[in-house]
Motif scaffolding. Structure first.
Motif, PDB file in Angstrom:
ATOM      1  N   LEU A  32       0.827  -1.218   0.000  1.00  0.00           N
ATOM      2  CA  LEU A  32       0.000   0.000   0.000  1.00  0.00           C
ATOM      3  C   LEU A  32       0.858   1.264   0.000  1.00  0.00           C
ATOM      4  O   LEU A  32       0.435   2.304  -0.474  1.00  0.00           O
ATOM      5  N   PHE A  33       2.061   1.158   0.541  1.00  0.00           N
ATOM      6  CA  PHE A  33       2.890   2.346   0.735  1.00  0.00           C
ATOM      7  C   PHE A  33       4.279   2.153   0.120  1.00  0.00           C
ATOM      8  O   PHE A  33       4.783   1.032   0.049  1.00  0.00           O
ATOM      9  N   PRO A  48       7.294   8.846   2.713  1.00  0.00           N
ATOM     10  CA  PRO A  48       6.430   7.678   2.511  1.00  0.00           C
ATOM     11  C   PRO A  48       5.057   8.133   2.010  1.00  0.00           C
ATOM     12  O   PRO A  48       4.553   9.177   2.439  1.00  0.00           O
ATOM     13  N   MET A  83       8.897  -2.282   0.268  1.00  0.00           N
ATOM     14  CA  MET A  83       9.295  -3.560   0.870  1.00  0.00           C
ATOM     15  C   MET A  83       8.123  -4.215   1.586  1.00  0.00           C
ATOM     16  O   MET A  83       7.447  -3.590   2.395  1.00  0.00           O
ATOM     17  N   ILE A 130      -6.800   0.986  -1.631  1.00  0.00           N
ATOM     18  CA  ILE A 130      -6.673   1.064  -0.166  1.00  0.00           C
ATOM     19  C   ILE A 130      -7.898   0.393   0.492  1.00  0.00           C
ATOM     20  O   ILE A 130      -7.753  -0.377   1.435  1.00  0.00           O
ATOM     21  N   VAL A 131      -9.078   0.700  -0.008  1.00  0.00           N
ATOM     22  CA  VAL A 131     -10.314   0.069   0.496  1.00  0.00           C
ATOM     23  C   VAL A 131     -11.076  -0.472  -0.713  1.00  0.00           C
ATOM     24  O   VAL A 131     -11.826   0.263  -1.364  1.00  0.00           O
TER      25      VAL A 131
ATOM     26  N   PRO B  48      16.127  -0.446   1.692  1.00  0.00           N
ATOM     27  CA  PRO B  48      15.517  -0.809   2.980  1.00  0.00           C
ATOM     28  C   PRO B  48      16.475  -1.692   3.785  1.00  0.00           C
ATOM     29  O   PRO B  48      17.188  -2.521   3.207  1.00  0.00           O
ATOM     30  N   SER B  81      14.116   7.057   6.495  1.00  0.00           N
ATOM     31  CA  SER B  81      12.656   7.158   6.546  1.00  0.00           C
ATOM     32  C   SER B  81      12.086   5.900   7.198  1.00  0.00           C
ATOM     33  O   SER B  81      12.458   4.783   6.845  1.00  0.00           O
ATOM     34  N   MET B  83       8.293   4.239   8.687  1.00  0.00           N
ATOM     35  CA  MET B  83       6.847   4.436   8.842  1.00  0.00           C
ATOM     36  C   MET B  83       6.195   3.217   9.458  1.00  0.00           C
ATOM     37  O   MET B  83       6.375   2.096   8.995  1.00  0.00           O
ATOM     38  N   THR B  85       2.342   1.917  10.199  1.00  0.00           N
ATOM     39  CA  THR B  85       0.965   2.233   9.800  1.00  0.00           C
ATOM     40  C   THR B  85       0.010   1.588  10.800  1.00  0.00           C
ATOM     41  O   THR B  85       0.067   0.384  11.047  1.00  0.00           O
ATOM     42  N   LEU B  88      -6.198   2.447   8.468  1.00  0.00           N
ATOM     43  CA  LEU B  88      -6.732   3.175   7.323  1.00  0.00           C
ATOM     44  C   LEU B  88      -7.889   4.017   7.845  1.00  0.00           C
ATOM     45  O   LEU B  88      -8.748   3.518   8.591  1.00  0.00           O
ATOM     46  N   VAL B  90     -11.080   5.822   7.068  1.00  0.00           N
ATOM     47  CA  VAL B  90     -12.113   5.763   6.040  1.00  0.00           C
ATOM     48  C   VAL B  90     -13.143   6.859   6.317  1.00  0.00           C
ATOM     49  O   VAL B  90     -13.912   6.775   7.276  1.00  0.00           O
ATOM     50  N   HIS B  97     -10.232  10.827   3.164  1.00  0.00           N
ATOM     51  CA  HIS B  97      -9.554   9.594   3.595  1.00  0.00           C
ATOM     52  C   HIS B  97      -8.139   9.926   4.066  1.00  0.00           C
ATOM     53  O   HIS B  97      -7.528  10.882   3.598  1.00  0.00           O
ATOM     54  N   SER B 103       5.531   8.241  11.614  1.00  0.00           N
ATOM     55  CA  SER B 103       6.688   8.198  10.715  1.00  0.00           C
ATOM     56  C   SER B 103       7.806   9.077  11.238  1.00  0.00           C
ATOM     57  O   SER B 103       7.594   9.974  12.057  1.00  0.00           O
ATOM     58  N   ILE B 184     -10.066   1.320   9.880  1.00  0.00           N
ATOM     59  CA  ILE B 184      -9.719  -0.092   9.698  1.00  0.00           C
ATOM     60  C   ILE B 184      -8.317  -0.259  10.266  1.00  0.00           C
ATOM     61  O   ILE B 184      -7.333   0.119   9.633  1.00  0.00           O
TER      62      ILE B 184
END
Lengths: 209, 209
Positions: A32-33, A48, A83, A130-131, B48, B81, B83, B85, B88, B90, B97, B103, B184
């Protein structure tokens, strides 16, 4: 492919590197990212962001006021890093520890989407990634929202995947040691949706069940 | 803090930005992987990698033969960097969104660890971060393994955290719409360890239970 594409730095671990579109797209479609890096005066910056692949391009979006967006929309070189981590690889020695992962490195340049219909489409693709299946359910996007948001496209012609799968590769002399070795799988899950105060009496739509 | 540190680009969303050590260290200590970006001839590259924080430094490792390691060990500017998560977000419109995330952006330069004892210690910190309490259980690291591996340290004095928490922030005129909004949650879990063929009869050590 039998030859290394000319844009790539030779990897020490060539066996882990893949250039086929199927592998590249499978990673693009699951992640997703990404992290987008760029250089200003030979200094690196990295941000990101969410992204979506549609056909042979990657799309991102951001506020027209975003410093990052305004810098990369100029079409300067970017490096896109993605990744997915699948497992911690626990060997009998720390030296042989590893990670099972699927990563991508893409060298590209932003192409600013000026056409309003393509911009709208990019927001739809991104939202539905994403959704899944949510775009049609949401309050339709307004013209001024499209205007306030920049959409950028990137080709991924210069992409390479690096992946590792499988069990630890311990040193020959360590194989008989009575030390446990194997994998610790990593899994990212979407948990059950949590409604906000405004939605306590609104049925959860089927695409979120 | 009331003032923006001079190394930072002013953010459009200042309320999401934090510079306190506690927030920064909590993200550093939870995340296993970062993306390290650097520039060569004003072109960005990004890799990464796993990392560990110990006191006021971040440590990474890599093969002495790694192109990436050999480039950044020169002490050129890097951008790190990270992050995490969390959910989500919504909303009732695609435009509102968002993502709940934590991060970090760190501007730094590598400091190569030459001292063998500090190198060993860095490998121990890293191993024990990825698999807590595992270092003492593993086959001890050999001198030639230490020699074959580079350890790099980075200060994180020039770090900023960006975080978002909480429910969607829908537009005022959307609040009454009968469209579901909420979160979510995303959660990354370590699943039950899977033994390799060599370890079928070796008891799972307590630190992996």
């Amino acid at each position: 492919m039998s030859t290394t594409p000319p844009y790539l730095i030779p990897s020490r671990l060539a066996k882990r590197t893949q250039y086929d579109t199927e592998t590249i797209c499978s990673i693009l479609d699951e992640a997703l990212f990404c992290v987008i890096s760029y250089s200003v005066d030979n200094r690196p910056f990295a941000i990101p962001t969410a992204f979506v692949r549609y056909e042979d391009k990657i799309y991102i979006h951001g506020s027209v006021g975003s410093h990052f967006i305004r810098e990369i929309e100029k079409g300067i070189p970017v490096c896109i890093s993605i990744m997915l981590t699948d497992a911690l690889v626990v060997a009998k020695s720390a030296f042989s520890h590893s990670v099972n992962y699927r990563s991508l490195t893409i060298f590209s340049k932003a192409e600013k989407i000026e056409d309003t219909e393509t911009k709208r489409a990019a927001f739809e693709w991104l939202t539905n990634k994403i959704v899944p299946d949510s775009w049609e359910y949401l309050r339709p996007m307004k013209d001024n929202e499209v205007k306030k948001t920049t959409a950028l496209a990137f080709s991924f012609e210069e992409a390479s995947a690096k992946t590792r799968t499988g069990m630890p590769n311990d040193e020959e002399e360590d194989l008989e040691l009575p030390i446990w070795s194997g994998l610790i799988p990593l899994q990212t899950n979407r948990l059950a949706p949590i409604a906000d105060e405004l939605s306590k009496n609104i049925p959860l739509p089927s695409h979120l069940m």
